[in-house]
Design a protein around this motif. Structure first.
Motif, short mmCIF file in Angstrom:
data_model
loop_
_atom_site.label_atom_id
_atom_site.label_comp_id
_atom_site.label_asym_id
_atom_site.label_seq_id
_atom_site.Cartn_x
_atom_site.Cartn_y
_atom_site.Cartn_z
N MET A 240 -9.67 1.12 -0.18
CA MET A 240 -9.44 1.43 1.37
C MET A 240 -10.38 2.40 2.05
N LEU B 213 -7.79 -14.00 2.19
CA LEU B 213 -6.56 -13.29 3.00
C LEU B 213 -7.11 -11.98 3.44
N TYR B 214 -7.69 -11.44 2.61
CA TYR B 214 -8.30 -10.01 3.13
C TYR B 214 -9.35 -9.97 4.34
N ILE C 123 -8.88 -9.98 8.04
CA ILE C 123 -7.88 -8.72 8.61
C ILE C 123 -8.91 -7.37 8.53
N MET D 80 -9.30 -6.23 12.02
CA MET D 80 -8.25 -6.12 12.87
C MET D 80 -7.89 -4.61 12.88
N GLU E 95 -5.19 -1.37 12.36
CA GLU E 95 -4.18 -0.99 11.27
C GLU E 95 -2.84 -1.50 11.17
N LEU E 96 -2.24 -1.88 12.47
CA LEU E 96 -1.04 -2.45 12.30
C LEU E 96 -0.95 -3.90 11.65
N PRO E 97 -2.07 -4.75 12.17
CA PRO E 97 -2.04 -6.12 11.76
C PRO E 97 -2.23 -6.09 10.40
N VAL F 25 -1.36 -3.50 8.06
CA VAL F 25 -0.07 -3.32 7.56
C VAL F 25 0.99 -4.67 7.38
N LEU F 26 0.84 -5.30 8.49
CA LEU F 26 1.75 -6.42 8.57
C LEU F 26 1.37 -7.67 7.62
N ALA F 27 -0.11 -8.01 7.45
CA ALA F 27 -0.35 -9.09 6.59
C ALA F 27 -0.23 -8.68 5.19
N ILE G 238 1.84 -6.64 4.06
CA ILE G 238 3.53 -6.60 3.68
C ILE G 238 4.14 -8.02 3.48
N GLY G 239 3.21 -9.19 4.35
CA GLY G 239 3.46 -10.32 3.93
C GLY G 239 2.90 -10.76 2.90
N ILE G 240 1.86 -10.43 2.44
CA ILE G 240 1.21 -10.68 1.05
C ILE G 240 2.11 -10.11 -0.09
N ILE H 23 5.14 -12.55 -0.44
CA ILE H 23 4.99 -13.88 -1.07
C ILE H 23 4.72 -13.64 -2.75
#
Lengths: 313, 286
Positions: free
Chosen positions: B29, B83-84, B87, B90, B92-94, B96-98, B100-102, B105
């Motif tokens: 991070m 996947l990473y 992003i 992008m 911060e929000l996308p 967080v969202l991406a 969370i999606g990972i 899954i």
């Protein structure tokens, strides 16, 4: 006139849904309530650029305040909404004094922590909140003394839709006002807004308080329509899913919040009933598809398609 | 006296687990400024693979754990690429969202494969029982956790302070732009760091299965816990993560022993106080 068109469309959808799914009114009511919650989040994330994962703190406090008010003081629904909204606003204002001084990851973590502390408090104060058993025994009076809450939830649905209309209209006015424009400015460049004399910190606390009132109203509606408040109103999932729905729909324009909530909850409901074990796959892929394919959300989809068609020509 | 000792030993063991799982998250991070909510998933994968190897394949603990960690490392490289990468640029929000999606899954994949039940990891005989120190006895598993944790810290210290890779890594964390101007391949460093972080998380997940039981919803349940360590310690700081993990581990254990009726309130109040005073975390840069 043009600004009234989306409202007419909204009313049309609400009426069609009412007649098309007469036996799913409880679910539809939940969708409408979640829409109000996601609207409150759009005010923060979409309009002002305040990234938060703690909307559950405001929503849950509104729910408990309205529930306790109905049980101990007065079971009038509209008064309950006001109490819920007030409770949400007070929590937002007090916590906002600290939270709004921070940004980025720190802000995300702090908002999560506030919601967790409230959940733990609600759990410990079980003489008041019912603890893990939840706060039951909520029986609401008729709306305006006239419309009784019925078993299939017709009154509940119409009541929630009316609240959604009022909240959306008020927020539209707020966003278009000089106050709302200053919020948009803060999103784009806090430094410049400060330079032209906007009290950025105070504006952030103000909008957080307003969002707290809206989220509190959503919580109050949830308490009234389900006649139960459980600890899960403070769950991290409440905040996280609200954020997913908002970004799915598209931020900053309120309509995206409504569309995103409707689509997410419909997909969630269908996926969970088709395959109760693997529905999380579908939600996960939906979320990834939004981030990678339509980063501006569903509301930006027509524009994106238009641009693609234009490129082909 | 006895109570203080058990608080300290259990707290230190818990802190070591938190450190092992969170340190990779903190460094990645700090390196790429990416908010990653899916990191706990690597700990869960490590634990789940170990459980599967031991229960279904009948492989003993140590080889199972090693294989599981290697599998997580191998898996994390293509995940980072596919996947990473998209992003990083992008907001911060996308992110967080991406992530969370990972996470969703990962949860769905594990519960599809191994079910949504608890996945116990039976300890080998050498780690069972307790050790008599003369004045008191300690559970052997705690001692193993602390020793492994110390080895990890020592290894990381050596890696970042004494090797060429460590110098490049620190340069990339401090100033990615300048570092890449000087010819440091920052994207390769990030791949390696990401894989190392995922492997350490898997190790922490396996070692900590006694304290943080493994099941499919593990990444979601402990997401906030790991992120708290990162935020309190300060992004990108290994020492900061260590201090934060120890402080939060001991505090949480002490609160559980002394005031069990208050649950996790102490943990979150401590975090609010620390981040209220130092928004960038204990050792983070402003």
């Amino acid at each position: 006139m043009k600004s009234l068109l989306p409202f007419a469309l909204m009313a049309l959808v609400a009426v069609v849904a009412f007649y098309a799914f007469p036996y799913n009114l409880a679910f539809l009511t939940r969708v409408v309530i979640t829409m109000i919650l996601v609207l409150s989040l759009d005010l923060l994330i979409g309009v002002t650029g305040i990234d938060t994962l703690g909307q559950a703190a405001l929503y849950g406090t509104g729910a408990y305040a309205a529930g306790l008010f109905a049980v101990h003081v007065w079971a009038d629904p509209v008064a309950g909404l006001l109490v819920g909204g007030l409770a949400g606003a007070v929590v937002a204002f007090v916590s906002g004094l600290l939270l709004m001084r921070t940004h980025g990851l720190t802000l995300l973590m702090l908002t999560i922590a506030v919601a967790e502390v409230f959940q733990e408090l609600a759990n410990k104060l079980d003489w008041l909140t019912g603890g893990a058993d939840g706060l039951g025994g909520i029986t609401m009076n008729p709306v305006f003394g006239t419309w009784q809450f019925d078993f299939i939830g017709q009154t509940g649905y119409i009541y929630a839709v009316c609240v959604l209309f009022i909240v959306t209209a008020i927020l539209k006015v707020v966003i278009g006002s000089p106050f709302g424009l200053s919020l948009r400015g803060i999103k784009d460049s806090p430094a410049r807004m400060r330079a032209i004399g906007t009290p950025v910190g105070r504006r952030r606390v103000a909008v957080y308080t307003l969002a707290g009132a809206v989220a509190g109203i959503a919580g109050a509606l949830a308490a009234q329509s389900t006649a139960l408040v459980s600890l899960s109103v403070y769950d991290f999932q409440v905040s996280a899913e609200a954020m997913i729905m908002l970004i799915l729909g598209g931020t900053g324009r309120l309509w995206g919040a409504l569309i995103g909530t409707a689509v997410f909850m419909a997909v969630h409901e269908v996926a969970a009933s088709v395959d109760p074990f693997n529905w999380l796959f579908i939600i996960g892929f939906l979320v990834l598809a939004v981030v990678y394919a339509v980063p501006r959300g569903l509301i930006g989809l027509p524009e994106e398609i238009r641009r693609m068609v234009g490129r082909l020509k | 006296m006895n109570l203080i000792l058990s608080i300290i030993t259990d707290g230190v063991a818990f802190g070591m687990i938190l450190f092992m799982i969170s340190v990779g998250l903190s460094v990645t991070m700090g390196l790429m400024r990416v908010v990653n909510l899916a990191h706990g998933g690597f700990a869960m994968l490590g634990g789940a693979l170990t459980h599967w190897a031991m229960m279904q394949m009948g492989i003993p603990f140590l080889p199972s754990a090693v294989l599981a960690i290697l599998a997580v490392v191998v898996l994390s490289v293509p995940m980072e690429r596919v996947l990473y990468r998209p992003i990083y640029k992008m907001g911060e929000l996308p992110q967080v969202l991406a992530t969370i999606g990972i996470t969703f899954i990962m949860i769905a994949a594990i519960s599809f494969w191994l079910g949504a039940t608890l996945m116990p990891i039976p300890l080998p005989a050498v780690m069972q029982g307790s050790v008599d120190l003369g004045f008191r006895t300690l559970p052997t598993q705690r001692i193993y956790v602390v020793v492994v944790g110390l080895i990890v810290i020592g290894g990381l210290f050596f890696l970042t302070e004494r090797t060429r890779f460590g110098i490049r890594l620190r340069a990339a964390v401090d100033h990615p732009g300048t570092a890449s101007c000087l010819g440091i391949d920052t994207s390769r460093i990030f791949s390696l760091t990401f894989a190392l972080g995922a492997g350490l998380a898997a190790l922490g997940g396996i070692m900590g299965a006694e304290l943080l039981p493994i099941d499919a919803y593990y990444p979601l349940r402990y997401m906030v816990l790991f992120l708290t360590v990162v935020a309190v310690g300060g992004l990108g700081s290994i020492t900061g993560s260590f201090l934060a993990a120890m402080a939060l581990g001991i505090l949480d254990t002490a609160a559980r022993y002394q005031f069990p009726e208050f649950g996790t309130i102490f943990f979150y109040v401590a975090m609010i106080v620390i981040l209220g005073l130092r928004p960038q975390g204990l050792l983070g840069k402003a």
